[in-house]
Design a protein around this motif. Sequence first.
Motif, PDB file in Angstrom:
ATOM      1  N   ARG A   1       1.699  -5.499  -4.487  1.00  0.00           N
ATOM      2  CA  ARG A   1       1.402  -5.498  -3.037  1.00  0.00           C
ATOM      3  C   ARG A   1       2.620  -5.946  -2.248  1.00  0.00           C
ATOM      4  NH1 ARG A   1      -0.629  -3.918   0.401  1.00  0.00           N
ATOM      5  NH2 ARG A   1      -1.925  -5.460   1.466  1.00  0.00           N
TER       6      ARG A   1
ATOM      7  N   GLY B   1       5.259  -3.364  -1.743  1.00  0.00           N
ATOM      8  CA  GLY B   1       4.976  -2.251  -0.857  1.00  0.00           C
ATOM      9  C   GLY B   1       3.860  -1.323  -1.271  1.00  0.00           C
ATOM     10  N   ALA B   2       3.109  -1.668  -2.310  1.00  0.00           N
ATOM     11  CA  ALA B   2       2.000  -0.811  -2.729  1.00  0.00           C
ATOM     12  C   ALA B   2       0.937  -0.741  -1.642  1.00  0.00           C
ATOM     13  CB  ALA B   2       1.390  -1.325  -4.026  1.00  0.00           C
ATOM     14  N   GLU B   3       0.558   0.470  -1.269  1.00  0.00           N
ATOM     15  CA  GLU B   3      -0.494   0.648  -0.272  1.00  0.00           C
ATOM     16  C   GLU B   3      -1.873   0.549  -0.908  1.00  0.00           C
ATOM     17  OE1 GLU B   3       0.505   4.424   1.321  1.00  0.00           O
ATOM     18  OE2 GLU B   3       2.330   3.699   2.330  1.00  0.00           O
ATOM     19  N   ARG B   4      -1.962   1.006  -2.140  1.00  0.00           N
ATOM     20  CA  ARG B   4      -3.199   0.857  -2.893  1.00  0.00           C
ATOM     21  C   ARG B   4      -2.849   0.200  -4.220  1.00  0.00           C
ATOM     22  NH1 ARG B   4      -7.546   5.356  -5.331  1.00  0.00           N
ATOM     23  NH2 ARG B   4      -9.251   3.841  -5.564  1.00  0.00           N
TER      24      ARG B   4
ATOM     25  N   ASP C   1       1.029   6.372  -9.021  1.00  0.00           N
ATOM     26  CA  ASP C   1       2.438   6.691  -9.245  1.00  0.00           C
ATOM     27  C   ASP C   1       3.167   5.560  -9.971  1.00  0.00           C
ATOM     28  OD1 ASP C   1       2.595   4.829  -7.218  1.00  0.00           O
ATOM     29  OD2 ASP C   1       3.427   6.195  -5.724  1.00  0.00           O
TER      30      ASP C   1
ATOM     31  N   HIS D   1       8.953   1.361  -6.811  1.00  0.00           N
ATOM     32  CA  HIS D   1       8.174   0.835  -5.689  1.00  0.00           C
ATOM     33  C   HIS D   1       6.976   1.763  -5.507  1.00  0.00           C
ATOM     34  CE1 HIS D   1      11.182  -2.048  -3.762  1.00  0.00           C
ATOM     35  NE2 HIS D   1      11.805  -1.552  -4.810  1.00  0.00           N
ATOM     36  N   GLY D   2       6.000   1.622  -6.382  1.00  0.00           N
ATOM     37  CA  GLY D   2       4.850   2.501  -6.338  1.00  0.00           C
ATOM     38  C   GLY D   2       4.002   2.286  -5.092  1.00  0.00           C
ATOM     39  N   LYS D   3       3.424   3.358  -4.587  1.00  0.00           N
ATOM     40  CA  LYS D   3       2.506   3.264  -3.459  1.00  0.00           C
ATOM     41  C   LYS D   3       1.060   3.177  -3.930  1.00  0.00           C
ATOM     42  CE  LYS D   3       5.652   3.368  -0.296  1.00  0.00           C
ATOM     43  NZ  LYS D   3       5.942   2.111   0.473  1.00  0.00           N
ATOM     44  N   ARG D   4       0.778   3.763  -5.099  1.00  0.00           N
ATOM     45  CA  ARG D   4      -0.558   3.704  -5.699  1.00  0.00           C
ATOM     46  C   ARG D   4      -0.395   3.121  -7.098  1.00  0.00           C
ATOM     47  NH1 ARG D   4       0.248   8.527  -3.520  1.00  0.00           N
ATOM     48  NH2 ARG D   4       0.548   9.490  -5.568  1.00  0.00           N
TER      49      ARG D   4
END
Length: 488
Positions: A325, A328-331, A411, A304-307
């Motif tokens: 997205r 849960g990716a923030e970017r 990540d 569950h990468g954020k970037r």
Amino acid sequence: MNGNIDSLASRDAAWRVELRNEMSAKERAAIPRAKMPMLPAEYRVTCNDEVNQGLSAGQAMVEARRCLDCPDPQCVTGCPVGINIPGFIKNIQRGHFAEAAAVLKATSSLPAVCGRVCPQEKQCESRCIYTKMKKPAVAIGYLERFAADTERMSGQQLNIDREPSRGIKIAVAGSGPAGLSFAGDMAKKGYDVTVFEALHEIGGVLKYGIPEFRLPNAVVDAELDSLRALGVEFKKDCIIGKTLSYDDLINDGFKAIFVASGAGLPRFMGIPGENLIGIMSSNEYLTRINLMGAGRGGMTPVAHGKRVAVIGGGNTAMDSVRTARRMGAERAMIIYRRSETEMPARIEEVEHAKEEGVEFLTLCNPVEYRGDENGRVKSMIIQRMTLGEPGPDGRRSPVAIDGAVDEIEVDEVIVSVGVSPNPLIPDSIEGLNVSRRGTIEVNDCLQSSIPLIFAGGDIVRGGATVILAMGDGRRAAEAMDRFLSDSH
């Protein structure tokens, strides 16, 4: 859409009154193209609900009225499966929705699928006479989806004509769009068709490769039920070339085989750091999530990468980044070495991705990945590019800009730069001619070097759209039928 055919047809009664009035070609051309109702972007990134919600009956009837009844409808020539496009559109205009679906199903085994995922803007709609008038084409894809969905949601499945059984068994390797299209046409011709699927669900790339926010599984399942009603039999967890050999099929009484095993072998770029943890192909990423429930309580894990960076600019890249997205990716970033103009993805998919907060880093090319002390990717080095002279295919080639290099924290990286044909079947059948790219070589009739084996879709093309694969299935069915008829 909700309810049965009658409620759909009557929901917009005011539109029906307007449509009774005769309209000139000029008046028809003045009608604005229908706009697809969509879920709000801020909501849809929180779930897997389908983004496009479908036209209402009134919208569909008005959009159908835009069709100018061309004496030589070029839209049909732009359809790889040869759908009678004016025929189904005029039935929608009259409010005869079941008849519209019947026209579609006469030539297409997957109309509800095609209405959602086919690049109509590059095919049928690109040939619409409105494009010569510098006006938006008739929304053929929206109307196809409407007719197919209306029939499905009515609960009254159409009866498709099938010739009497010939008692001839045909095997199909793969349940993607090429295999399903072929199976439907051969079943209509009276053959006993069995489709063998390697995975634990039927549908091939329609299930594992396309997210439900673009193509719900319920829609695919309904199309499969229509094929079952024609007599098509499906067998899961069966790998042709491993579980069953070509000789096994022949010994079991199958008189011919259509290979539609697709292009499931991912490509990578071969750059430093590509084997770091957190870097995977789009095939693996989407299959884990779409088919195996990763991230939704399933047994198969996925990061569950954020970037998250997705490398590529096609529809699969858009599916991957939009899925990120929702995971849960923030970017979430698209990294593409050409400009947005050259992106092969559908314009609609690009627009949806932007609405959902995806960043587009165009004219950028990854040249290295860097990892942390645990071997997990932590950043990527991108080379800034510019476009040079056009190549033989007319596309301008990307050229590196000296010294223009940046480092971006990531990540998770999903590589979506193409696929190669699945080698299992070609490698398992002696005497089957295969190209240097690993594709099965076929003649104009899609017949291989082994006369009883026909092939189509990505295993022949190396990577193509759903509708082109379906067109191969239809052509192969016609050719195999002629071959078997001449042989008996």
